[in-house]
Design a protein around this motif. Structure first.
Motif, PDB file in Angstrom:
ATOM      1  N   GLN A 103       0.819  -1.202   0.000  1.00 58.01           N
ATOM      2  CA  GLN A 103       0.000   0.000   0.000  1.00 58.01           C
ATOM      3  C   GLN A 103       0.860   1.262   0.000  1.00 58.01           C
ATOM      4  N   GLN A 104       1.906   1.265   0.819  1.00 57.02           N
ATOM      5  CA  GLN A 104       2.795   2.424   0.845  1.00 57.02           C
ATOM      6  C   GLN A 104       3.499   2.611  -0.492  1.00 57.02           C
ATOM      7  N   THR A 105       3.886   1.496  -1.098  1.00 55.97           N
ATOM      8  CA  THR A 105       4.546   1.587  -2.407  1.00 55.97           C
ATOM      9  C   THR A 105       3.597   2.148  -3.451  1.00 55.97           C
ATOM     10  N   MET A 106       2.351   1.683  -3.443  1.00 51.19           N
ATOM     11  CA  MET A 106       1.371   2.194  -4.401  1.00 51.19           C
ATOM     12  C   MET A 106       1.098   3.671  -4.171  1.00 51.19           C
ATOM     13  N   SER A 107       1.022   4.082  -2.903  1.00 47.31           N
ATOM     14  CA  SER A 107       0.789   5.501  -2.620  1.00 47.31           C
ATOM     15  C   SER A 107       1.958   6.354  -3.111  1.00 47.31           C
ATOM     16  N   ALA A 108       3.170   5.856  -2.885  1.00 51.02           N
ATOM     17  CA  ALA A 108       4.342   6.603  -3.351  1.00 51.02           C
ATOM     18  C   ALA A 108       4.382   6.683  -4.872  1.00 51.02           C
ATOM     19  N   LEU A 109       4.032   5.586  -5.548  1.00 49.00           N
ATOM     20  CA  LEU A 109       4.019   5.594  -7.012  1.00 49.00           C
ATOM     21  C   LEU A 109       2.952   6.535  -7.556  1.00 49.00           C
ATOM     22  N   LYS A 110       1.778   6.550  -6.933  1.00 46.11           N
ATOM     23  CA  LYS A 110       0.719   7.458  -7.386  1.00 46.11           C
ATOM     24  C   LYS A 110       1.146   8.908  -7.215  1.00 46.11           C
ATOM     25  N   SER A 111       1.758   9.209  -6.071  1.00 44.44           N
ATOM     26  CA  SER A 111       2.211  10.577  -5.844  1.00 44.44           C
ATOM     27  C   SER A 111       3.284  10.974  -6.854  1.00 44.44           C
ATOM     28  N   ALA A 112       4.239  10.066  -7.106  1.00 41.31           N
ATOM     29  CA  ALA A 112       5.290  10.364  -8.082  1.00 41.31           C
ATOM     30  C   ALA A 112       4.725  10.501  -9.489  1.00 41.31           C
ATOM     31  N   ASN A 113       3.737   9.677  -9.831  1.00 39.85           N
ATOM     32  CA  ASN A 113       3.111   9.761 -11.156  1.00 39.85           C
ATOM     33  C   ASN A 113       2.394  11.090 -11.338  1.00 39.85           C
ATOM     34  N   LYS A 114       1.701  11.520 -10.295  1.00 33.89           N
ATOM     35  CA  LYS A 114       0.997  12.804 -10.372  1.00 33.89           C
ATOM     36  C   LYS A 114       1.984  13.953 -10.527  1.00 33.89           C
TER      37      LYS A 114
END
Length: 230
Positions: A103-114
């Motif tokens: 979950q933390q990895t997905m949140s970090a990836l979403k933030s970086a993608n944005k």
């Protein structure tokens, strides 16, 4: 109203996996302590059986040892069950931690993608290409300026390259002759003339001049008389 119906109690939060694991481990430690005590008691009964003669006394000791042995088997079963529960809880905890990490990895990836999408909106590929073209043009102009400023003012444009090549070949030939021996500028143009032959001078006298001239009465050489030419 509160006194009549009472106050609704807040539900306690369910125990976490760590709490359940700690509680089971504590129970397992208690079972281990009991097993150690039973092992010590069995060892004492074994020594008594060895020292007691066969008969009613020995049979009584064997009966007590059998009872202790049954208790030991029961506690061992409980210990194995607790170990299995602890293992299951550890597996669940490992899976839970893995999901949290995901979950933390997905949140970090979403933030970086944005963030990357926002940055890409400010960058235009066409602008980069235009900038590269302008930089290349400026470099060409700079090189042309440098070449223009580096021109020599003393070299005329009408010099024949073939003539220059001829002079270069002659210079190389001259350098080759100098490498063989004495440099050309030190070598004489012709043999030096013999000055005696050129001016017809007499040869230098040889031998003892005193004996030829003679001596006077005082032992001094005589003065030669000048010969008269006819």
């Amino acid at each position: 109203m509160k006194r009549v119906f009472g106050v609704k109690k807040d539900k306690e939060p369910p125990p976490s996996i760590q709490d359940a694991s700690d509680r089971i481990n504590k129970r397992g430690d208690n079972v281990e302590e009991k097993l150690k005590k039973l092992d010590a008691e069995l060892s004492r009964y074994k020594e008594q059986i060895k020292k007691t003669r066969p008969g009613p006394a020995q049979e009584a000791i064997k009966a007590r040892a059998m009872r202790v042995l049954k208790q030991k088997r029961m506690y061992e079963g409980q210990r194995d069950m607790l170990y299995n529960q602890t293992f299951n809880l550890d597996q669940v905890a490992f899976a839970s931690e893995g999901l949290k990490d995901a979950q933390q990895t997905m949140s970090a990836l979403k933030s970086a993608n944005k963030e990357l999408k926002g940055m890409m909106k400010t960058v235009n590929i066409q602008d980069i290409d235009n900038l590269q073209d302008e930089m290349m043009d400026m470099m060409d102009v700079s090189n042309e300026i440098q070449e223009t400023l580096g021109r020599s003012y003393n070299v005329p444009d009408y010099i024949d390259e073939e003539e220059l090549m001829g002079e270069l070949d002659a210079l190389e030939a001259d350098m080759g002759s100098e490498a063989d021996g004495i440099p050309s500028y030190l070598q004489p143009d012709k043999e030096e003339p013999d000055l005696d032959t050129e001016f017809n001078l007499p040869a230098a006298p040889t031998g003892n001049t005193t004996a030829q001239q003679g001596e006077d009465e005082h032992g001094l050489p005589t003065v030669p008389r000048a010969s008269l030419r006819s």
